[in-house]
Structures are given as structure tokens and as C-alpha cells.
Motif scaffolding. Structure first.
Motif, PDB file in Angstrom:
ATOM      1  N   UNK A 104       0.809  -1.216   0.000  1.00 15.49           N
ATOM      2  CA  UNK A 104       0.000   0.000   0.000  1.00 15.49           C
ATOM      3  C   UNK A 104       0.843   1.267   0.000  1.00 15.49           C
ATOM      4  N   UNK A 105       2.052   1.159   0.520  1.00 14.93           N
ATOM      5  CA  UNK A 105       2.918   2.347   0.586  1.00 14.93           C
ATOM      6  C   UNK A 105       4.343   1.929   0.235  1.00 14.93           C
ATOM      7  N   UNK A 106       4.577   1.718  -1.045  1.00 19.58           N
ATOM      8  CA  UNK A 106       5.863   1.195  -1.492  1.00 19.58           C
ATOM      9  C   UNK A 106       6.951   2.258  -1.384  1.00 19.58           C
TER      10      UNK A 106
ATOM     11  N   UNK B  51      -0.120 -19.334   1.313  1.00 14.03           N
ATOM     12  CA  UNK B  51       0.230 -17.931   1.572  1.00 14.03           C
ATOM     13  C   UNK B  51       0.204 -17.127   0.280  1.00 14.03           C
ATOM     14  N   UNK B  52      -0.157 -15.849   0.418  1.00 15.01           N
ATOM     15  CA  UNK B  52      -0.362 -15.016  -0.763  1.00 15.01           C
ATOM     16  C   UNK B  52       0.878 -14.949  -1.646  1.00 15.01           C
ATOM     17  N   UNK B  53       2.097 -14.867  -1.031  1.00 13.30           N
ATOM     18  CA  UNK B  53       3.305 -14.705  -1.834  1.00 13.30           C
ATOM     19  C   UNK B  53       3.585 -15.931  -2.699  1.00 13.30           C
ATOM     20  N   UNK B  54       3.178 -17.096  -2.235  1.00 12.03           N
ATOM     21  CA  UNK B  54       3.381 -18.305  -3.028  1.00 12.03           C
ATOM     22  C   UNK B  54       2.372 -18.372  -4.174  1.00 12.03           C
ATOM     23  N   UNK B  55       1.145 -17.929  -3.918  1.00  9.67           N
ATOM     24  CA  UNK B  55       0.136 -17.893  -4.979  1.00  9.67           C
ATOM     25  C   UNK B  55       0.534 -16.863  -6.033  1.00  9.67           C
ATOM     26  N   UNK B  56       0.963 -15.692  -5.567  1.00 12.79           N
ATOM     27  CA  UNK B  56       1.349 -14.623  -6.497  1.00 12.79           C
ATOM     28  C   UNK B  56       2.495 -15.054  -7.398  1.00 12.79           C
ATOM     29  N   UNK B  57       3.521 -15.688  -6.824  1.00 15.91           N
ATOM     30  CA  UNK B  57       4.683 -16.051  -7.632  1.00 15.91           C
ATOM     31  C   UNK B  57       4.355 -17.185  -8.599  1.00 15.91           C
ATOM     32  N   UNK B  58       3.419 -18.052  -8.234  1.00 13.19           N
ATOM     33  CA  UNK B  58       3.011 -19.119  -9.152  1.00 13.19           C
ATOM     34  C   UNK B  58       2.365 -18.522 -10.403  1.00 13.19           C
ATOM     35  N   UNK B  59       1.491 -17.542 -10.194  1.00 11.62           N
ATOM     36  CA  UNK B  59       0.854 -16.877 -11.345  1.00 11.62           C
ATOM     37  C   UNK B  59       1.874 -16.023 -12.091  1.00 11.62           C
TER      38      UNK B  59
ATOM     39  N   UNK C 187      -1.854  -8.223  -4.506  1.00 12.41           N
ATOM     40  CA  UNK C 187      -0.810  -8.704  -5.408  1.00 12.41           C
ATOM     41  C   UNK C 187      -1.310  -9.871  -6.247  1.00 12.41           C
ATOM     42  N   UNK C 188      -2.088 -10.759  -5.632  1.00 11.37           N
ATOM     43  CA  UNK C 188      -2.631 -11.904  -6.364  1.00 11.37           C
ATOM     44  C   UNK C 188      -3.680 -11.425  -7.364  1.00 11.37           C
ATOM     45  N   UNK C 189      -4.539 -10.514  -6.930  1.00  7.64           N
ATOM     46  CA  UNK C 189      -5.585  -9.991  -7.809  1.00  7.64           C
ATOM     47  C   UNK C 189      -4.992  -9.346  -9.047  1.00  7.64           C
ATOM     48  N   UNK C 190      -4.021  -8.476  -8.850  1.00  8.48           N
ATOM     49  CA  UNK C 190      -3.404  -7.789  -9.986  1.00  8.48           C
ATOM     50  C   UNK C 190      -2.669  -8.769 -10.900  1.00  8.48           C
ATOM     51  N   UNK C 191      -1.989  -9.742 -10.317  1.00  6.45           N
ATOM     52  CA  UNK C 191      -1.263 -10.710 -11.142  1.00  6.45           C
ATOM     53  C   UNK C 191      -2.226 -11.548 -11.972  1.00  6.45           C
TER      54      UNK C 191
END
Length: 644
Positions: free
Chosen positions: A446-448, A496-504, A551-555
Motif C-alpha cells: 500500500x505504501x511502497x 500464503x499469498x506470496x506463493x500464490x502470487x509467484x506461481x501466477x 498482489x494476487x488480484x493484480x497478477x
């Protein structure tokens, strides 16, 4: 030799020791005469008015950081006045030589005035005025040996810059004994050695720093200076560095680290044999075991192995270094807790690996198959260490070794047949890249900030590795991504979200790693098209678009648009994807960032499928849904900060 004044010394006597034990009469006659007689002559003949009569004391008050704006403006105006005056700079010279002021900001101011004079107006000065500047600097340097307290770092750095400017101006003509005179003053005094090393770094910056813009005339001058230094004084300077390292390695870590930095800077343009020899290398390797020195020692060794040289000699040098480092336990990465040191060590290993690869390339080009095979074997033995550093949890450590990984894969790409071990190495690199692409828990979506920006850049480096992996073994990459993707999306609800995101993300990255003409990923090679089609089908039917993380949604939406041609092959999935775009997962998402990006991706998606039967049938539905989104958003203020 430093100059004709040095020719009386036996060339086999260590220069640095000679500097410290000059004949008493020679010192009295030459050094004292230089420091006292010329100085008195210069100042007496110039008959410069007193400081009190010439310096604007009120203007000097503006140099204080706490001064008000009026005083600061007056100080600035005074500085400009001194710059344009033909002789007002002399009051600053006298102030430094006589140590008139104790205020650090006034001292710095005086050095700034001298710097301007040397840099822009030196040719306009008389011989005596030029002599005055030389004497001012030497007198100031001599005074530092006696001062009870060292000057502030910013003053020492500025003084070093002025020395360097005067050096490049006068070394070839009027001051060939520059280094001899400096070393005669500083002796073994640690404060003097500190200044000597700062001057050397400033000179290197003036001569070889590519960030400094030089005219063609200055470039020619700098080349001539370096050539002259190589002939006259570099061996003596190298000897002084060795003596400094030997004398201070256990008693003054700051000076020792400075000296290591100097060696690393100069090694790029001096004769490497002066440094790459047993006594220097053994000392540097010894410094690798001293905690306060090992980071600078790493950097120094990196510069040495990075120096261009004969490929066989480079291979031997790197191998000898590696043997000593390995026997000393430095290759046991898992036992090292100091990440700052490991980041430097990773850079060193990267340099050694890339140097071996350059040697291999040259040997292959020259047709030296025997030595090329030895170089390749040397490279292969470093891969295990490379992998340890690549997979390290600290991204700086991992990032520093990526160059070696990339170049190693380039070698494998050129080989006709890969051995079983090389295939295993490719797979290990692939798994490491997939793991390192993963976000960590602390990433602020949210605040990169700066840390997040650095990780984004690091991901770009990893993508280049993935692209190179695809060139070496596209089938293996496709199979590995498919395995990770399928296993992750089977259980995305509990993952976990980071594992789902990186898979996509891996599926998304395949589109560039395995390029095709006009995005035709779902035709041509049957096995590749089938694998990608299966993964896309899983993506749009698994329900992963409902995952509660931005992150998952956008990916998800990025990947859907990237593989738009999939919906030409399986158009029955278009309605569910359109719904995802239009509901709370996309345009109605509570995150402005997601809404903004989704709106852009939605327009691209619809445009790419504008001739689709399903889209034409859904036009009325799309109009109504978009109208509802707009009305709802305007009423609720969702699009108040909408950013296209």
C-alpha cells in the motif's frame, strides 16, 4: 623513481623506509629549505596585507549553518567576490598556512577559494603566486602532524581535492617530486598517512573517474600523467602501501581500510604484477580473517581479479585465491552470520566466476582447447558456492552473484551436449530463481518505499536469469513452472499469498521467456501450447481471482490480458473473466491501486476480443454493469483518487 631527486637513492632500497630515515643534512638543506625558506620568501615578497585588514569578518559569520539568511547571502556574495578578485585569494592561503581561524566552516571556505583559484585561474598566476599555493598546502599538511586533534573529515576531503587539482596541474612540469614531498612530511604519522591516502583517492578520481567529464585536452593530459607515474613513481607508491598495510593492520583499522581502498582503485591502471604477487596477496588474504578489515579486503581482491590479464594467468590467480579461501572456511556460507561481509564476498565470488568465464571465452576463441577445458572445470567447481549465494535469504547477497549465474548459463547455451551435472545445475538455478521471486512478509504493497523499489529491481534481474534459462532448456523451464503452478493452485485457499502470487507470476513471465510471433502461444509446438493452455484454464476456473490480496488480484488480471489469445481457443471462459473485471475483484475493488490498473487492463482485454461472439452477445450486459460501477463509484467516492 619519483623524480631526479630520488635518483640518488639505491633502487634496491625500500622507498618508504628511505623516506622515513633521510640523511639529516639532506633533510635540513632540502626539506627545511623548501618548507621555510620558500614560504618566507613568498609571503615577504608578496607583502600581503594582514588578515584583519582584508577579511570580511561579518561575511564569515554567514558560514555558520545556524546563521540567518541575510548573513548566508552576505557570505555567498563574499565568496563570489574572492573568486573574481585577482589576489584576494591570498588572504585565504595565509589563513590556512598561519592557522588563523579555528572555525571549521571558515577553513572549508578558504579551501573552496583556493580550489576555485587552482581549477579556473591557475594559469593567470605569477610563478611566485603559484609557489605560494604549493607552500600553503605543504605548510597546512605539516601543521596537521602537530595538531592535537585531527581536522574534520569534510575538511580533510576538501584539502585532498585541492592537492589533487594542483597535482594534475603541476606534476608534469613544476612539481615532479609531489609524492616524494608529501611522504617526507607525513612520515609514519597516522594522521599524515590518512591525508596521504585521501590525496591518492582524490588524484585517482581526477585521473580515471568516468563520472567526471573531461575535455579532450584534459583527457590527453591525464593519460600522460598516468604514463609518467607508471615510469617514475608507481613502484614507490606501491611500496608505501605495503608498508602502511603492514604497520597498521593490527593497530589502526581505519587507515588500513583506506589503504585497501587505494590499492583497489589504482590496480585498474597500474602494472598488476606489483600487487598480484605473493607478499601482497598473502597479506590481503590475512586481512580476510580480521573482522574489521575483511570487507575492504574483499573489495580489494575483487578489483585485482577484475583486472584484465592473460587468460591462463588469470585462471591460475583465481584458482590460487579460491584454494586459500576455501581452506580458510570462507566457502561455508551457512556458518557466516555477517550479511554485510557476505554481500562483499558474494561480489568477490561473482568477480572470480566472471573472470574465469572471460578466460574460457578467450581460450576458446584462440583455439586453446586444453586450457579452455581447465577453465571450464574451474568454473564448474564454483557453481555450488554460486548457488548457495544465489539462494541466500538476503537479496543483496543474492543480487551480487547474478552476473556469474547469467554468464554461466550463457556458456551452457553454447555447449552442444550438457552433462548430467550441468543439467542438475540448470535445474538448481531455476528452482533458486523461482524461490527468490517470492515477496517477503514485510513488503508494503500500500505504501511502497525504497526497500520495495529495490526488490522490484531485483525481480527484474531474476527475470533476465529466467529468460536465459529458457534459452538453455525451454522444456525444463516449462515443466518446472507447470509443476509449481499446478501444485500451488490446487490448494490456493490455504496457501500464503506470496506463493500464490509467484506461481501466477511465473506463468506470466513464460510469455516473454518463450517468445512467439504475435502472442500465438496456443498454436505451433503442441506440447508447449498444451501446457500453457492447461495452466490458463486452471487460472480462470480455479477461483483464485477471489484471493484476498491485491498482489494476487493484480497478477491474475495481468496474466489474463497477457494471454488474451487463450480466449480465442477457449472462448467459453470469457464471461467469468468479464465478471471478475466488473465486480469486487476488479473495478469495484476497495483498493484504488487495483481499480486503476484493472480499468486499464479491462479496456485492453475487451479491445483484444472485440470480434468475439461472446463479447458481442455481452454488450448490453457490459454497458449496464459499467454504468452501475460508475454510479456506485461516484456515490461512494471510490473513484475520488482514480488514477488512469
Amino acid at each position: 623513481m619519483l623524480s631526479t631527486g630520488c635518483n640518488i637513492l639505491d633502487k634496491h632500497i625500500l622507498f618508504y623506509q628511505v623516506v622515513f630515515y633521510f640523511n639529516f643534512l639532506y633533510v635540513c638543506a632540502d626539506v627545511c629549505g623548501f618548507f621555510c625558506g620558500i614560504r618566507g620568501h613568498a609571503y615577504c615578497n608578496q607583502k600581503t596585507p594582514s588578515i584583519a585588514a582584508r577579511m570580511d569578518e561579518q561575511a564569515l559569520l554567514g558560514l555558520n549553518p545556524n546563521a540567518d539568511s541575510d548573513f548566508r547571502q552576505r557570505a555567498l556574495a563574499y565568496f563570489e567576490q574572492l573568486k573574481i578578485s585577482p589576489d584576494a585569494w591570498q588572504v585565504c592561503a595565509e589563513a590556512l598556512a598561519q592557522r588563523t581561524y579555528s572555525d571549521d566552516h571558515i577553513k572549508f571556505f578558504c579551501f573552496q577559494v583556493l580550489e576555485h583559484q587552482v581549477k579556473y585561474k591557475y594559469s593567470e598566476l605569477t610563478t611566485i603566486q603559484q609557489q605560494l599555493i604549493r607552500e600553503t598546502l605543504i605548510s597546512w599538511l605539516q601543521a596537521q602532524m602537530l595538531n592535537p586533534q585531527a581536522e574534520k573529515t569534510f575538511i580533510r576531503n576538501k584539502a585532498a581535492q585541492v592537492f589533487a587539482l594542483l597535482f594534475v596541474t603541476e606534476y608534469l612540469t613544476k612539481w615532479p617530486k609531489f609524492f616524494f614531498d608529501i611522504l617526507s612530511v607525513v612520515d609514519l604519522n597516522p594522521r599524515g598517512v590518512d591525508l596521504y591516502l585521501r590525496i591518492l583517492m582524490a588524484i585517482d578520481s581526477e585521473l580515471v573517474d568516468r563520472d567526471v567529464v573531461h575535455t579532450s585536452e584534459e583527457a590527453r593530459r591525464n593519460t600522460l600523467i598516468k604514463d609518467t607515474m607508471r615510469e617514475q613513481c608507481i613502484p614507490n607508491l606501491v611500496e608505501s602501501w605495503y608498508q602502511i598495510l603492514q604497520n597498521y593492520q593490527y593497530t589502526n583499522s581505519e587507515v588500513t581500510c583506506q589503504c585497501l581502498e587505494v590499492v583497489g582503485a589504482y590496480v585498474s591502471w597500474i602494472d598488476l604484477s606489483l600487487i598480484a604477487n605473493d607478499r601482497f596477496i598473502n597479506m590481503l588474504l590475512g586481512h580476510m580473517s580480521i573482522e574489521v578489515l575483511r570487507e575492504e579486503a574483499c573489495d580489494c581482491l575483487f578489483e585485482i581479479v577484475n583486472k584484465g590479464m592473460d587468460p591462463v594467468d588469470k585462471m591460475k590467480l583465481v584458482e590460487s585465491l579460491c584454494q586459500v579461501l576455501q581452506s580458510a572456511g570462507f566457502f561455508s556460507i551457512d556458518q557466516e552470520e555477517d550479511v554485510d561481509f557476505l554481500a562483499r564476498f558474494s561480489k568477490l565470488v561473482n568477480g572470480m566466476g566472471q573472470s574465469l568465464i572471460v578466460s574460457w571465452t578467450k581460450l576458446i576463441k584462440n583455439g586453446d582447447i586444453k586450457n579452455a577445458q581447465e577453465a571450464l572445470q574451474a568454473i564448474e567447481t564454483k557453481v555450488a558456492l554460486m548457488l548457495q549465494l544465489l539462494i541466500h535469504e538476503d537479496d543483496d547477497i543474492s543480487s551480487n552473484i547474478i552476473g556469474f549465474c547469467y554468464d554461466y548459463l550463457h556458456i551452457l547455451k553454447q555447449l552442444t551436449v550438457l552433462s548430467d551435472q550441468q543439467k542438475a545445475n540448470v535445474e538448481a538455478i531455476m528452482l533458486a530463481v523461482m524461490k527468490k521471486l517470492t515477496y517477503d512478509e514485510e513488503y508494503n504493497f500500500e505504501n511502497e518505499g525504497e526497500d520495495e523499489a529495490m526488490f522490484v529491481e531485483y525481480r527484474k534481474q531474476l527475470k533476465l536469469l529466467l529468460d536465459r534459462l529458457a534459452q538453455v532448456s525451454p522444456e525444463l523451464l516449462l515443466a518446472s513452472v507447470r509443476r509449481v503452478f499446478s501444485s500451488t493452485l490446487q490448494n490456493w485457499q490455504t496457501t500464503r499469498f506470496m506463493e500464490v502470487e509467484v506461481a501466477i507470476r511465473l506463468l506470466y513471465m513464460l510469455a516473454e521467456a518463450l517468445p512467439v510471433s504475435h502472442g500465438a502461444h496456443f498454436s505451433g509446438d503442441v506440447s508447449k501450447a498444451s501446457a500453457l493452455q492447461d495452466m490458463m484454464r486452471t487460472l480462470v476456473t480455479s477461483g483464485v481471482s477471489s484471493y484476498q490480496h491485491t498482489s494476487v488480484t493484480l497478477e491474475f488480471f495481468e496474466t489474463v490480458v497477457r494471454y488474451e489469445k487463450f480466449f480465442t481457443v477457449e472462448p467459453q471462459h470469457i464471461p467469468c473473466v468479464l465478471m471478475a473485471f466488473l465486480d469486487h475483484r476488479g473495478l469495484r475493488h476497495n483498493s484504488a491501486k487495483v481499480r486503476s490498473r484493472t480499468a486499464y487492463l479491462f479496456s485492453r482485454f475487451v479491445k483484444s476480443l472485440k470480434y468475439s461472439f461472446f463479447v458481442s452477445r455481452c454488450c448490453d450486459f457490459l454497458y449496464i454493469s459499467l454504468a452501475q460501477v460508475l454510479c456506485s463509484s461516484l456515490n461512494s467516492g471510490l473513484f475520488e483518487h482514480f488514477d488512469m
